[in-house]
Design an enzyme around this catalytic site. Structure first.
Site, PDB file in Angstrom:
ATOM      1  N   LYS A  55       0.820  -1.215   0.000  1.00 60.34           N
ATOM      2  CA  LYS A  55       0.000   0.000   0.000  1.00 60.34           C
ATOM      3  C   LYS A  55       0.854   1.264   0.000  1.00 60.34           C
ATOM      4  O   LYS A  55       0.589   2.184  -0.761  1.00 60.34           O
ATOM      5  CB  LYS A  55      -0.941   0.017   1.211  1.00 60.34           C
ATOM      6  CG  LYS A  55      -2.005  -1.053   1.212  1.00 60.34           C
ATOM      7  CD  LYS A  55      -2.938  -0.934   2.399  1.00 60.34           C
ATOM      8  CE  LYS A  55      -2.264  -1.008   3.746  1.00 60.34           C
ATOM      9  NZ  LYS A  55      -1.679  -2.283   4.106  1.00 60.34           N
ATOM     10  N   ARG A 114     -10.031   0.790   8.806  1.00 60.13           N
ATOM     11  CA  ARG A 114      -9.599  -0.560   9.170  1.00 60.13           C
ATOM     12  C   ARG A 114     -10.704  -1.397   9.784  1.00 60.13           C
ATOM     13  O   ARG A 114     -10.512  -2.576  10.023  1.00 60.13           O
ATOM     14  CB  ARG A 114      -8.424  -0.496  10.145  1.00 60.13           C
ATOM     15  CG  ARG A 114      -7.166  -0.021   9.451  1.00 60.13           C
ATOM     16  CD  ARG A 114      -5.974  -0.224  10.315  1.00 60.13           C
ATOM     17  NE  ARG A 114      -4.767   0.030   9.540  1.00 60.13           N
ATOM     18  CZ  ARG A 114      -3.562  -0.064  10.021  1.00 60.13           C
ATOM     19  NH1 ARG A 114      -3.385  -0.412  11.269  1.00 60.13           N
ATOM     20  NH2 ARG A 114      -2.524   0.183   9.257  1.00 60.13           N
TER      21      ARG A 114
END
Length: 189
Positions: A14, A89
């Site tokens: 990422k 998340r």
């Protein structure tokens, strides 16, 4: 405003891909990991508390992270868009982000999910731990705990955005440029 979530387990690439996407599209990089690491490096109260969670492979509490995100978005009203890296998340964070963006008549446009198998992730993170200075990248059991944490708490975020047909899965194995090329095929700016 164009808002993109780059999604994937720890070690999926990422951070690397975020840098390339930001450069190409002029988005503001909103990395909760970087924000937290900055707090840790500055040894703030928030940083020290966050470090204790991170060292155990656990997530930092939602209210702390969401407050940081709100501040960052409010500080950049001229932004072309944001690339969210490492956030949301949890489904609760995704819902909070959706609400925050809706307040600004905005939304998440696309979620690009990097797909990488567990053994590759462990190998990448242990390798990164040799040079990153990140204590959570040097211990295989902590790395595996982070992956389990991701699978149980973070992976459901993809299901949240899949309901709106916003998730695109991209193979996160190959050269950096090959993966970048795959990601850019799905961005319509």
């Amino acid at each position: 405003m164009f808002n993109l979530i780059l999604f994937g387990p720890p070690g999926s690439g990422k951070g690397t891909q975020s840098e390339k996407l930001i450069e190409k599209y002029g988005l503001i990089h909103l990395s909760t990991g970087n924000l937290l690491r900055e707090e840790i490096a500055n040894e703030t109260t928030l940083g020290l508390a966050a470090k204790s969670y991170m060292d155990q492979g656990q997530l930092v509490p939602d209210e702390v992270v969401i407050g940081m995100i709100r501040s960052m978005i409010n500080a950049k009203p001229e932004a072309k868009g944001f690339l969210f890296d490492g956030f949301p998340r949890t489904v609760a964070q995704a819902e909070a982000l959706d609400n925050l963006l809706a307040e600004k008549q905005n939304e998440i446009n696309i979620v690009l999910a990097l797909i990488v198998d567990e053994e590759e992730l462990v190998s990448r993170l242990l390798n990164r731990g040799k040079t990153s200075g990140r204590s959570d990248d040097t211990n295989e059991s902590v790395i595996r705990a982070r992956i389990v944490e991701y699978e149980t708490k973070t992976a459901p975020v993809a299901d949240h955005y899949a309901k709106s047909n916003k998730v695109v899965k991209v193979k996160g194995v190959g050269s950096i440029d090959e993966i970048f090329g795959s990601l850019t095929q799905h961005i319509k700016l």
